[in-house]
Design a protein around this motif. Structure first.
Motif, PDB file in Angstrom:
ATOM      1  N   LYS A  36      49.236  26.262  39.047  1.00 27.43           N
ATOM      2  CA  LYS A  36      50.466  25.495  38.842  1.00 27.43           C
ATOM      3  C   LYS A  36      51.514  26.347  38.127  1.00 27.43           C
ATOM      4  N   THR A  37      51.861  27.432  38.787  1.00 29.60           N
ATOM      5  CA  THR A  37      52.878  28.315  38.230  1.00 29.60           C
ATOM      6  C   THR A  37      53.801  28.797  39.336  1.00 29.60           C
ATOM      7  N   GLU A  38      55.021  29.034  38.984  1.00 29.80           N
ATOM      8  CA  GLU A  38      55.942  29.712  39.900  1.00 29.80           C
ATOM      9  C   GLU A  38      56.231  31.115  39.407  1.00 29.80           C
ATOM     10  N   GLN A  39      55.430  31.537  38.425  1.00 24.37           N
ATOM     11  CA  GLN A  39      55.639  32.876  37.879  1.00 24.37           C
ATOM     12  C   GLN A  39      54.740  33.886  38.622  1.00 24.37           C
ATOM     13  N   ASN A  40      53.828  34.551  37.955  1.00 22.46           N
ATOM     14  CA  ASN A  40      53.117  35.665  38.601  1.00 22.46           C
ATOM     15  C   ASN A  40      51.593  35.480  38.598  1.00 22.46           C
ATOM     16  N   VAL A  41      50.963  35.920  39.658  1.00 18.41           N
ATOM     17  CA  VAL A  41      49.499  35.933  39.697  1.00 18.41           C
ATOM     18  C   VAL A  41      49.040  37.308  40.181  1.00 18.41           C
ATOM     19  N   PHE A  42      48.048  37.851  39.525  1.00 17.72           N
ATOM     20  CA  PHE A  42      47.439  39.104  39.972  1.00 17.72           C
ATOM     21  C   PHE A  42      45.955  38.872  40.259  1.00 17.72           C
ATOM     22  N   ILE A  43      45.478  39.554  41.272  1.00 16.77           N
ATOM     23  CA  ILE A  43      44.077  39.381  41.697  1.00 16.77           C
ATOM     24  C   ILE A  43      43.357  40.716  41.578  1.00 16.77           C
ATOM     25  N   TYR A  44      42.226  40.709  40.893  1.00 16.18           N
ATOM     26  CA  TYR A  44      41.430  41.926  40.757  1.00 16.18           C
ATOM     27  C   TYR A  44      40.119  41.829  41.517  1.00 16.18           C
ATOM     28  N   PRO A  45      39.697  42.918  42.142  1.00 18.41           N
ATOM     29  CA  PRO A  45      38.316  42.989  42.617  1.00 18.41           C
ATOM     30  C   PRO A  45      37.447  43.319  41.403  1.00 18.41           C
ATOM     31  N   SER A  46      37.001  42.313  40.706  1.00 14.69           N
ATOM     32  CA  SER A  46      36.177  42.493  39.495  1.00 14.69           C
ATOM     33  C   SER A  46      35.623  41.138  39.116  1.00 14.69           C
ATOM     34  N   SER A  47      34.693  41.121  38.183  1.00 16.67           N
ATOM     35  CA  SER A  47      34.279  39.820  37.670  1.00 16.67           C
ATOM     36  C   SER A  47      35.220  39.394  36.545  1.00 16.67           C
ATOM     37  N   GLY A  48      35.046  38.201  36.038  1.00 14.66           N
ATOM     38  CA  GLY A  48      35.974  37.617  35.077  1.00 14.66           C
ATOM     39  C   GLY A  48      36.158  38.467  33.818  1.00 14.66           C
ATOM     40  N   THR A  49      35.103  39.145  33.419  1.00 12.15           N
ATOM     41  CA  THR A  49      35.171  40.016  32.255  1.00 12.15           C
ATOM     42  C   THR A  49      36.288  41.050  32.402  1.00 12.15           C
ATOM     43  N   GLY A  50      36.468  41.520  33.618  1.00  9.56           N
ATOM     44  CA  GLY A  50      37.544  42.464  33.878  1.00  9.56           C
ATOM     45  C   GLY A  50      38.913  41.834  33.650  1.00  9.56           C
ATOM     46  N   ALA A  51      39.040  40.584  34.039  1.00  5.87           N
ATOM     47  CA  ALA A  51      40.331  39.914  33.865  1.00  5.87           C
ATOM     48  C   ALA A  51      40.622  39.620  32.396  1.00  5.87           C
ATOM     49  N   TRP A  52      39.570  39.431  31.597  1.00  4.55           N
ATOM     50  CA  TRP A  52      39.745  39.356  30.143  1.00  4.55           C
ATOM     51  C   TRP A  52      40.395  40.648  29.629  1.00  4.55           C
ATOM     52  N   GLU A  53      39.816  41.758  30.089  1.00  4.01           N
ATOM     53  CA  GLU A  53      40.307  43.062  29.646  1.00  4.01           C
ATOM     54  C   GLU A  53      41.736  43.269  30.137  1.00  4.01           C
TER      55      GLU A  53
END
Lengths: 387, 387, 387, 387
Positions: B53-70
């Motif tokens: 629910k955003t009109e701002q920005n989304v980035f997608i990583y090939p990684s598990s969630g821990t990577g997105a924390w980092e």
């Protein structure tokens, strides 16, 4: 609106197909005349012998079970020949109907649809047939329309007691690989089955297990036949091939299914279905409803047909359960249409799936206003805990 | 011996992957630099905005969630910068741990693991930070180790009340697409998520939703980074591409997942999870056991952590349930190891699957000798009937 | 309009994923903390050692290959440390770029993009580094942008000759499992690889093979890291687990891929790629075109980069081939953009698929008006007949 | 040892099944009596009418094509009735054989297996049948054993010219959906087909397209039948259902196949098969070998049967090609056993796959020592370039 989660396909067949089998049938089709096919043919044919518990003959058709009914008759009884059938329910009736359509003379012993075939009635009828006009006795092992099991071994004994040479033909379309069946031990001559019940496959393959005596006898049978002709199968089958294009991808699945059954152990499979039948009946009793099968010891482990109280519609209940709880239940057929619903508890199924199923039935009964006592679900759970 | 039927994967993620998604991820990989890929990239990125629910920005990583924390941290806080975290449970603790490993200074507000983050404590701490040394406030939305939900909107209000410029960073790895989350409305700056929970995918994709402010701010952040660098993503993403090889097959699944969520309707998805949480707590109460989350209104619709009575082993119970009933339940982590078990009721899940799950828990409790009252299953069923 | 038949994905990776692997990755996700997972973890880790030909250490990341590049550097060189790199082409350049972004000091030996790394230049540079400021020598094994192979064993000899203690780090993202690679025999310290080339998987897994020396050394490396940290992997890996959620479904595929490679035999896999490289070059020569790799003996068995005549656009040709013959070819990157196209002949590939590929190239050259002699296809066929 | 890459299944059916269809058939089986099934039944039946180009009737059997041969006969000709057949090759012969087995009187006009049926011979025979004892004329559209096409429209004209009321029955098992067929325009009464050729499915479904006249006529036909009975189909089909369990999962695939054919456009499908037939014959000619079909204009776009020089074994050649190049080619049947091999170029197939196929044939000819001129592959390529 999309419904979340898995659909519960709890009709008495087709049963839900396990992932392993769906993956197997989606392998690339190969050349059914090529060198690699023979292994597939051999595995499927030999494997099915272990399921039928026979060392005699098995034939596999690319057809649904109805085709295997026809195959059983056209290979065993010449046009105009008499066959004795027992009306355990809708499917026994349909089989006798088919016999008439293909030019045989079926004689149907009436039944009340609330139990298996009665060996005594069969014995009496055979004794009366001193001319041996009856060429085959046809009995449904697991009657899918009622949830009753016929005592096949006792039927064989009755035929022997009557010293009658008729062939014993059994429909175990919905019984095979779910409840005990022993082709050789029980002296069956032809057993008809299909892929979409205990074998856990999609529909599209059907089977005839055939005794050596019936196979030999078929050489003299004059009923015209081609697709269903056992004699055309024998030669190619010995080399792992088929006389015409087989259902290759379903055969991949069949081999997987046979492996799965043996990995669990056939006795464990049978015990599981039996346990689920008993637990389901415990639920039905707690709900204060009546099981259609009225003969103790003949209730099926494959499905349970349940009567709804007079003045209520089983089909309306089924529609409500499907809409609100995404569960498909079986309908009542012909004589019991709209009066019973059928709970399938067969195939690749476990305790938790049964509990989900019974929960769906109870919520459906509640939602559709069918009078019942709450608590059948918990009653089944208690049964499973104790088992 | 093979166990029949479906395994019930009732850990709080990965959730069981629906067939549609499994089929999608098994489509042939395509050229991620070719003309057909852009549509996939655009659909995945635009689709995830509707989920966050955003009109701002989304980035997608090939990684598990821990990577997105980092990723969330290295793009927002320069080396040596302070981040304020709230110890809702094990995962909040792990995130603060990670912050330390990558050269930031995490400060962890202690919590009792029995509820969400406390906005008042956060507000107090921020007010005390008159130098604005704290660069980010990090809160776990749905704490997977305890089954508690933090009031994100209230945390934002607390930050505003304290007139503190820190970024609001939220871990909704296990909350997104299962319970309500509103990136723009709630004024979140960075939200971290993963593929294997409410999004119903296998693990392997992770996400950062990013406010324009956080994205602009990242240009001045000096923490060294490459794989996780938002700035490298922006340009390629605009054309539907990625700066390095993306997880193409999981993206196929992601697009399918987003479609499925909208086919059901996000509000329906949230209501379903909420109903299942309530029904589960009804069962726990009837069993006479205690739910770990002690703050009313903060209990999660994603999972329920249940305390076992003193002197009993939650892990022994889980092992018994797995062995006998083929159900995987989540274990207690660190502080509550062996003291709680966690029931996941998230993802592609429905009423009957919940009933199966609770039946499995009750049978497991019985089989493993954990003291409890029978009947929790039926209690949940009554709740669902009424819902 | 739908295009009939199979798409030919002949870029130098991702390679077309075989059906067996697509089926494996679409199996249901399991609990990565549960008892059944350990076997998967052990098989994947042990299996990858047989592919790298090492008895030392292998780490698996849920990330694309770019992540494994970063992992190799952050675990081996402290912030500000020097790394020596050799510009074999675009990917060597990108790796050195990444080193700079994460705070290291890369030094890039310039190359002409027409062959592998030159051991003599490396030896000279190391001899000049009497202070041993260079912490690692980074070389691309199979340069995906040019189709050239670096002599890794000779680079090791050069380093030894220079008596320099730097670590030898190799990118074999596109070489591993297609052309010969021997981690232990060749004295490599870190090898970086990815899932979507010779391993025939979709993208999403990456690898570090690590020498005991490099692993020990990493304990003293101060570069901040968390996701990529080898030390966090060691303990869980020993039990078959991972420190954070692994890419479970791709691991299923990886195990299948490793089995497939050993069923064929790694030496046969290498011979096949070599034969296809030679046949492709025979076609290129017959077409009268030029192979980008100009150093004899360093041409890759993985891909062949082909120069188009001056004044012609490689990208226009590729677009024509894609549109008319449904074949994806690789583009020229940076310095050689639009000047070369790349034919991937890697992964699960055979003689007939190569002939299809070369037919597509020849028809594409014809259709797009790139000057060439007809007959390259037949020339390759003659080569294969003789092989 | 595992063979790398895709197997090339270039027999004239089953054709290689495209991924989209394999995925469709591996969807979960649903209740074939439930409300969701009707859409599947309607789509399959209506879709097949667009493929047969008829607005009359189509029936679908869960069986292989042989069953649909039988169905066509038992519904149209009463026991003892005469049918006129034309020996275009092995399959025409087998169909006449089947007619005899099921109690009809087939009369076979001898053919040389090198072209389609001759309308003049048929006309002459019908004119001689002044008593109209011949009830049906049976012609094979695309003779799979020889690669020849019969001029169906001309046969119809011949029958009209003879003013004979016999039904026109056509086997287009291997022609349908690959070469032009127009049930209504051409005045066909029954067309038999199967799933595993142009329809790109695994075997297991078969079809009868039926004219209103033939359907009406079937009511008076006395041949006993049940499984194959059209009359039992009519009622259920109108509601989207079937009289017995259908091949649900193959029906999923059939709907997908019909979509794929229309996405490409039937005319494009036919043009593609025609182009591939011509290119293949260009290769055969360049090899200096002979195409079995000797009548110009009657060569099939589905397959090409090729004669090997006297003294050489077609089967030994096929075994060599299979072993070394992983390509399955069709064998010669009965009269031409071991004398011809058949190249299937049907189904989901494209230019590059054809080039792979012809390369495999040429390498196989070379490897097995069958005398031929090199260069057929390039000749086909030149043809495709020009096309």
């Amino acid at each position: 609106m999309r419904q979340a989660g898995r659909h519960f396909l709890q009709i008495p067949g087709p049963s839900a197909v396990p992932e392993r089998i769906l993956k197997a049938i989606s392998l690339q089709t190969i050349d059914h005349r090529g060198p690699d096919f023979a292994e597939i043919g051999h595995k499927a044919l030999a494997g099915m012998k272990t399921i039928f518990k026979t060392e005699q003959n098995v034939f596999i058709y690319p057809s649904s079970g109805t085709g295997a009914w026809e195959a059983a008759l056209v290979n065993t009884v010449s046009s105009g020949g008499k066959v004795l059938m027992y009306e355990t329910g809708h499917f026994a009736f349909m089989w006798s109907n088919l016999a008439g359509k293909i030019g045989l003379l079926p004689e149907l012993i009436e039944g009340d649809w609330r139990g298996g075939a009665d060996p005594n009635q069969i014995e009496d009828r055979l004794r009366a047939d001193s001319q041996h006009e009856i060429k085959a006795v046809c009995v449904v092992h697991n009657e899918t329309s009622t949830g009753s099991v016929s005592p096949i071994e006792d039927v064989r004994r009755a035929m022997d007691a009557a010293k009658h040479p008729a062939l014993l033909m059994v429909d175990s379309i919905s019984g095979l690989a779910s409840i005990d069946f022993r082709f050789d031990d029980w002296g069956v001559d032809v057993c008809v089955s299909g892929s979409q019940k205990g074998l856990m496959l999609p529909p599209g393959l059907s089977f005839n297990a055939v005794s050596d005596r019936a196979l030999e006898n078929s050489k003299t049978v004059t009923t015209p036949r081609s697709y269903w002709d056992w004699q055309d199968m024998v030669g190619p089958n010995q080399k792992g091939f088929f006389p015409y294009t087989p259902g290759t991808n379903l055969l991949y699945g069949l081999i997987e299914a046979i492996d799965m059954l043996h990995e669990e152990g056939l006795d464990n499979v049978f015990a599981r279905h039996s346990r689920h039948g008993t637990a389901t009946r415990a639920a039905v009793q707690a709900w204060g409803l009546e099981v259609l099968c009225a003969r103790q010891g003949q209730e099926s482990g494959v499905l349970t047909a349940v009567k709804v109280p007079e003045g209520h519609s089983a089909d309306a209940f089924r529609a409500t359960a499907l809409k609100h709880y995404d569960i498909s239940l079986g309908n009542g057929l012909s004589k019991v249409a709209d009066k019973v619903f059928r709970i399938g508890h067969l195939g690749d199924f476990n305790d938790l799936m049964l509990m989900a199923t019974l929960s769906g039935v109870e919520m459906g009964l509640d939602k559709s206003g069918v009078p019942h006592n709450a608590g059948g679900t918990q009653a089944a759970l208690e049964h499973l805990k104790a088992a």
